[in-house]
Enzyme design. Structure first.
Site, mmCIF file in Angstrom:
data_model
loop_
_atom_site.group_PDB
_atom_site.id
_atom_site.type_symbol
_atom_site.label_atom_id
_atom_site.label_comp_id
_atom_site.label_asym_id
_atom_site.label_seq_id
_atom_site.Cartn_x
_atom_site.Cartn_y
_atom_site.Cartn_z
ATOM 1 N N CYS A 162 0.806 -1.220 0.000
ATOM 2 C CA CYS A 162 0.000 0.000 0.000
ATOM 3 C C CYS A 162 0.840 1.271 0.000
ATOM 4 O O CYS A 162 0.337 2.350 -0.328
ATOM 5 C CB CYS A 162 -0.940 0.002 1.205
ATOM 6 S SG CYS A 162 -2.153 -1.339 1.188
ATOM 7 N N HIS A 220 -3.631 6.290 2.500
ATOM 8 C CA HIS A 220 -4.105 5.084 1.827
ATOM 9 C C HIS A 220 -5.346 4.631 2.593
ATOM 10 O O HIS A 220 -5.612 5.105 3.705
ATOM 11 C CB HIS A 220 -2.993 4.027 1.765
ATOM 12 C CG HIS A 220 -3.129 2.893 2.719
ATOM 13 N ND1 HIS A 220 -2.538 2.895 3.975
ATOM 14 C CD2 HIS A 220 -3.788 1.714 2.620
ATOM 15 C CE1 HIS A 220 -2.822 1.762 4.579
ATOM 16 N NE2 HIS A 220 -3.580 1.037 3.807
ATOM 17 N N ASN A 259 -10.328 -1.123 0.010
ATOM 18 C CA ASN A 259 -8.879 -0.901 0.041
ATOM 19 C C ASN A 259 -8.308 -1.287 -1.319
ATOM 20 O O ASN A 259 -8.326 -2.454 -1.697
ATOM 21 C CB ASN A 259 -8.249 -1.747 1.150
ATOM 22 C CG ASN A 259 -6.752 -1.504 1.301
ATOM 23 O OD1 ASN A 259 -6.106 -0.898 0.443
ATOM 24 N ND2 ASN A 259 -6.190 -1.994 2.399
#
Length: 335
Positions: free
Chosen positions: A113, A254, A284
């Site tokens: 990420c 993120h 996500n």
């Protein structure tokens, strides 16, 4: 004098929507439970023929169009991804071919990420070291759906597919990327991983039966690690620039999930109005989260010239990063 900043941003999410009822049916739970525990209402799923490079190329084209940049002018092309088209070659090379960036040096970054921020740091420093490189393209792209166990409650309800991209080039002095700070802690590498398919555990009939090519996540360990590591990431940049969170106009993190982000903001004293959250409809999307959230914030008018924008990410590895940008409206390169 010039600095280096974002000339264009772009994002792409596949059209297929996987809403909570679809996910809940496989998990045998109430859809409301997913919303209550994560804040996610839906996420996107790539079509069967779409790979990470296809999503990345779409986001890249959008960013290049906003920057009025010809792909042939790119000197560098970086893709951050945990879900590459194949183990080799790099997904960046696939994207290079798809968009016609024939002059660009292309490679991948495996920082999960945090991959977009790792790419941002490399691209900015690359351009600053030799301006003849022209412009750089940094992309985050994930097709997590290919690596999910639909019956795993720790992962199936969280992850989506998508891509975000940024074109980097010269911007006026006093704007652009002021600094990027990165970190890693390999002792926590087992917290989130895909156990099989690499050189340690090559693909075999046994690993396939075991489902070892799917994402495994230690949810309790992550719940502890995320706020602590976000604190560390944010502090690195704020301290370096002698700022506090009150000096920041927009925090673009993120997107582990909306509930986690808002709980973190409450604990850290960050007003929700300063927080960019896109996870309700995307879940996500890993390395794609920050460039996609930036694209959305710019399109929604949440960014004004001169705004201080703080980017932050925590990823598998464990990796983390933060970056400070003084916002310069995307568009044609400034001279």
């Amino acid at each position: 004098m010039h600095a280096w900043g974002l000339l264009g941003t772009g994002a792409y999410t596949p059209p297929h929507i996987a809403a909570n009822p679809e996910i809940a049916a496989a998990l045998r739970i109430d859809p409301q439970r997913i919303l209550d525990s994560t804040g996610i209402r839906e996420r996107r799923r790539a079509a069967p023929a779409q790979a990470a490079s296809d999503l990345a190329a779409e986001a890249a084209r959008a960013a290049l169009a906003q920057a009025a940049c010809d792909p042939a002018d790119l000197g560098l092309l970086i893709v951050g991804t945990s879900t590459p088209d194949e183990p080799a070659p790099s997904t960046a090379c696939r994207v290079q071919a798809l968009i016609g960036a024939r002059r660009a040096v292309a490679f991948d970054i495996g920082a999960a990420c945090s991959g977009y921020l790792f790419g941002l740091k490399i691209a900015r420093d690359w351009l600053a070291a030799d301006p003849t490189h022209g412009r750089a393209l940094v992309i985050g792209a994930e097709v997590y759906s290919r690596f999910l166990d639909p019956a795993d409650r720790a992962t199936a309800l969280l992850f989506g597919d998508g891509a975000g991209a940024s074109v980097l080039g010269r911007v006026p002095a006093g704007t652009g990327i002021a600094g990027v700070h990165l970190g890693s802690d390999g002792t926590q590498a087992d917290t989130v991983l895909i156990p099989a398919g690499g050189s340690r555990r090559p693909a075999t009939p046994d690993t396939v039966r075991e489902g070892a090519h799917r994402i495994r996540m230690d949810a309790p360990a992550l719940r502890k690690a995320i706020p602590e590591t976000f604190d560390r990431a944010l502090a690195a940049t704020l301290t370096a620039h002698r700022l506090t969170i009150d000096d920041i106009d927009l925090l673009v993190p993120h997107q582990p999930n909306p509930r986690t982000l808002r709980l973190y903001a409450d604990r850290a004293g960050i007003p929700h109005a300063k927080l960019a959250v896109i996870g309700e409809h995307l879940g996500n999307i890993g390395a794609a989260s920050i460039p996609t959230a930036l694209t959305a914030a710019e399109a929604d008018g949440r960014l004004k010239p001169g705004d201080r924008v703080l980017l932050a990410a925590v990823g598998a590895g464990l990796t983390w990063g933060s970056a400070l940008i003084t916002w310069n409206p995307p568009g044609k390169e400034r001279t």
